[in-house]
Design an enzyme around this catalytic site. Structure first.
Site, mmCIF file in Angstrom:
data_model
loop_
_atom_site.group_PDB
_atom_site.id
_atom_site.type_symbol
_atom_site.label_atom_id
_atom_site.label_comp_id
_atom_site.label_asym_id
_atom_site.label_seq_id
_atom_site.Cartn_x
_atom_site.Cartn_y
_atom_site.Cartn_z
ATOM 1 N N GLU A 440 0.972 -1.133 0.080
ATOM 2 C CA GLU A 440 -0.071 -0.120 0.119
ATOM 3 C C GLU A 440 0.852 1.254 -0.049
ATOM 4 O OE1 GLU A 440 -2.981 -0.532 -0.663
ATOM 5 O OE2 GLU A 440 -3.264 -2.775 0.174
ATOM 6 N N GLY A 441 1.976 1.325 -0.794
ATOM 7 C CA GLY A 441 2.827 2.282 -0.679
ATOM 8 C C GLY A 441 3.953 1.988 0.274
#
Lengths: 596, 596
Positions: A440-441
């Protein structure tokens, strides 16, 4: 040994006692969720996590998922646990009642999420990804899409995924190649390959709803030409039950460092039918709706693992006898003292404890803002809450997960050689937690989001939503005798944060690499100040309870002791971050690429 | 991808250029080891590591060791690699020529060790443990034992182990139970169970020589009643070849987080014949001879893995394209810029680089002292060298291995999602490195050794062996224009270390828990100062080279850039350690055991 019992007392503290004055208010929408009711929910969730999910954590890690004949099988017991999970309504907890959800406040829901992640991080991803998907459909889908798909997903009957990454592009989604060709009936044919798809295929549900980023023909280049599509594994038949296969195939699953009971899939879409979610070429906006929800949740994942690691380490530190206390034998009836008597073991346990309590307090604050931003009747409060969650999303994601890996590794260290053996169960926490810093990043991307986007947004309005309460608290607490040293420490760290903000804003304007070079240290500094603020507030609340007399003396006293440890032993890291930020980009960028 | 090429230029720098003025001198015993010869040895070792050991690293991790019918099998290719290793003479490199060794200085040998650990940490343990065993026999064994056993072990024909830990006692060896019953012929019958025995059983050599801690009947309680025994797997026959089995059995191997190609065994000794090494009840002294050698070597293991992780991360950061540089496109011919252009990726690479170079410089200094302590013709120099290695042994062990885990995890982070996949090979570095913080005495135990034993020894003489050169260097470098900021930084950190030393000495005298509470931060602070001193010296050496003109401009310039990064971005951590030490034990010990 993997030990876990939800820290219910601390959860009630952060939910009901700590943040009442944060300006986000008691929301009329949640009037029915009285402390009695939320207590009961937390108790039930705790029981479910301990009895159903925890026992599958290590066996799930040992067995892992398997991929045979194109289908993915989850480890033994996962399917039954998932059935119990959905039947008991846990999947629908935080969703809108309009789609069959139970409309629980995020402030409570995030505590349940933490428990699930403590008990079984791999398991948490199956309902977790579904929830991310429903958020995107709710936020951007047409009414038709919502009415058709959301009830199945909210109940957990069908699962969901987020299909973003491709082999050549993760962070840089502008390069993605998956194609979406419009059909006459308004649907699209989706073709392309995706990697790293959590829950991309599994045997828990009869259907899986993929949310897929793809490009329409003639779409603008880069991120401005990406659209989001809903692509089911099986096309629904007339009764909206799984019908024909939709050309969605799992080519392989990844063999990973940890999180082995969560299926990470390589997915092929071969002319699969999909429907547009939101506007054409606005897929990134819809994706960020999922992503932001998920980013906070990944932070909570970190906290969950950190708490489980802490409890497992405490258990061992009390059980394992080795050597005698430096201040004289403490347990003469035993062959040696339990290792919890040793200062260096204490250092590790207290560090984990302070991290977990600090993150839990901060998370409770952010969760209240998530609720207020959606449900406050006051537009100003909604706006302020939105500013605050925007600012804190990258902090929660990166700070909590960095600290989780640190905690998990400290737990291994408390176990010594036994911690390195799989049987102990603690090294699994270190392997599982590691992914949270990446997906998620990556945490580096979170830091860039913070300095590059959130810091300067609306002329610093996001920042003010955090700086104001902190500086007000410092002002009103000055001269508060017993807290004097704490407030001094907080003021010093907060001063460093303000100065760093000014430095980055000024330098970064002329040279964005200056902001990039400061990003990770700045995020850590903000996280340290945010936890420090929470610990100082907690000390005040606890002090008042103790002053006026309470039946729960032990809890409040322990809270103040942990806060003191935080201020003396952890907050000083702020100085190192500040000095690193101050030094600028020069030494970081001095080597030419080919000098490496 | 696992990438490794020995950093020969940097190795020659730390070996031949950096420490010439350290007072340990050029040793007559090593006259024959000219730079030309050591260069050739390092080149050859580099080639062997790259071509033979590196290709077995990931396959060894995937396959692991197996235990079937009581015998341990190493992964495919290990046996052939071990044969090549011993045939080429690598096993005998650092041992005394009297027993067939090549008598290489430790200053060179430790560099070869580093290479082996970079290429294949699991493999390194098989010869590594043998070497620990020979050291103990050399230092404490009778002439008969030496003449019989050392030649076989030095050549690597037979392997060795150290059998210390039992299920209920690791750190606290006083509790050990393994028995040694004297026999009429002067030998002993050894009976007991040991766990976590690295290389306890394997298929690389026809015999394995165990060095086993055990108690004789009527031995004093605790550590004062422990003796050391040599116990072979097979009793030698008349020709001193492996004869009858000796009741030494491997009951199981451990399933571990990493280091999977190294067999970690549960060993049973069932009335096995053994011979006393050293004096009765003086086993701990002999054990510490092995242990101290091993502790420095474990530090080198950490450095080795850190270097391999760094190189693998650099390779990926140049290969992976994603996004564009914040200061404008750098590689217009590519679809995106390689991620090495991004400041946050630089931060990670530079951090790893600085850690590795810092540790390598410190290790070279300690290795020179190891040589001087044994071979200097000057008794004062020998004594000073011994003081210095005693002080630095726990620092090298704990600092290097903590930084190695950090580096390995940074490498995973540079790879992003791909780093979490086993195929990438980098997550193996994180799993492998993790054990180095634990075995041969956890890093917490190292810190206690430093503050509890080494710091105060001989009225601070150990400390002075380090403090004197640092303060002299600071004095003589003051006012040295280009180095001014560096020297200021070093002086500040050194001041913090001196102050911390005084604080701990004073408080610890009254209350040993105060020393225990400061230990880990103190070790880190000393490590930061030691690396800072080395980097400042390196800058001086490099600056002179550049001033007088050199063909190797790029190397010296890069050295100064890395040193600058260290001073600006890493040394500031010293402040956090100092403040933590200053805060004392109170907040660490405040919670009662049952409040956890």
């Amino acid at each position: 040994m993997q030990v876990y019992d939800a820290p219910l007392r601390d959860m009630r503290f952060v939910l009901n006692e700590l943040h009442n004055d944060d300006g986000f208010g008691d929301l009329p929408a949640f009037e029915e969720f009285t402390p009695d009711l939320t207590d009961a929910i937390l108790e039930e969730a705790s029981k479910f996590c301990r009895e159903v999910l925890l026992p599958l954590n290590r066996s799930g890690d040992e067995e892992g998922c398997t991929h045979e004949n194109g289908a993915v099988r989850t480890p033994k017991g996962f399917r039954e646990a998932y059935d119990q999970f959905t039947e008991a309504g846990w999947a629908a907890l935080a969703s809108d009642p309009e789609w069959g959800g139970q409309g629980l406040p995020e402030a409570v829901n995030k505590l349940v999420e933490e428990m699930i992640c403590s008990a079984n991080l791999s398991f948490s991803l199956y309902p977790g990804l579904t929830h991310g998907g429903t958020t995107a459909i709710e936020g951007h889908g047409s009414d038709e899409l919502k009415q058709k798909w959301l009830p199945k997903m909210v109940s957990g009957e069908w699962a969901g995924t987020m299909c973003l990454t491709e082999p050549h592009c993760g962070t840089d989604l502008g390069m993605l190649r998956t194609k979406a060709e419009p059909q006459e009936d308004g649907s699209f044919k989706i073709t392309g390959s995706k990697i790293f798809i959590s829950s991309g295929d599994h045997d828990l549900t009869p259907n899986i709803v993929h949310l897929v980023l793809a490009r329409m023909p003639d779409a603008p280049k880069g991120v401005k030409g990406i659209s989001l599509f809903l692509v089911p594994k099986f096309l629904p038949n007339a009764d909206f039950e799984p019908g024909d296969a939709n050309g969605v195939n799992c080519a392989a699953i990844e063999h990973k460092m940890g999180l082995k009971a969560s299926a990470t899939c390589q997915m092929n879409f071969d002319g699969s039918t999909g429907w547009l979610v939101g506007e054409p070429n606005k897929g990134m906006a819809a994706m960020f709706t999922m992503m932001n929800t998920e980013r906070v949740s990944v932070g909570i994942q970190g906290l969950g693992v950190g708490e489980a690691a802490y409890q497992s380490a405490v258990w061992y530190a009390k059980d394992r006898v080795q050597g005698r206390s430096l201040s004289g034998t403490k347990y003469p009836e035993k062959a040696a003292d339990p290792i919890i008597v040793h200062p260096d073991v204490r250092r590790m346990l207290m560090t984990m404890r302070a991290y977990n309590e600090g993150c839990r307090m901060l998370s409770a604050w952010v969760s209240r803002a998530l609720d207020a931003q959606k449900h406050s009747p006051d537009a100003d409060v909604r706006a302020k809450a939105e500013d605050f969650t925007a600012l804190m999303t990258p902090v929660v994601k990166a700070l909590f997960t960095d600290l989780a890996s640190e905690s998990a590794n400290l737990a291994v260290q408390v176990y010594g050689g036994h911690g390195y053996i799989r049987e102990s169960g603690v090294e699994q926490y270190a392997r599982d937690a590691r992914i949270c810093q990446i997906y998620e990043g990556t945490n580096g991307i979170q830091a860039l989001d913070l300095v590059g986007r959130k810091m300067g947004a609306h002329f610093g309005r996001n920042l003010r939503s955090f700086f104001h309460p902190v500086s007000e608290f410092i002002e009103e607490s000055k001269g508060d005798g017993p807290m004097e040293k704490m407030i001094e420490g907080l003021e010093r760290a907060f001063g460093a944060l303000q100065l760093s903000t000014a430095t980055i804003a000024q330098k970064g304007l002329a040279d964005p690499e200056e902001a990039g070079a400061a990003a990770t240290d700045y995020l850590r500094l903000m996280g340290l100040v945010a936890m420090g603020y929470c610990f100082a507030k907690a000390t005040k609340v606890a002090g008042l309870q103790l002053f006026f007399g309470t039946e729960d003396k032990a809890f409040y006293e322990a809270k103040i002791k942990t806060a003191t440890f935080y201020f003396e032993r952890i907050l000083p890291q702020a100085t190192a971050s500040f000095l690193a930020i101050k030094s600028g980009k020069k030494s970081m960028m001095a080597l030419a690429d080919d000098e490496f």
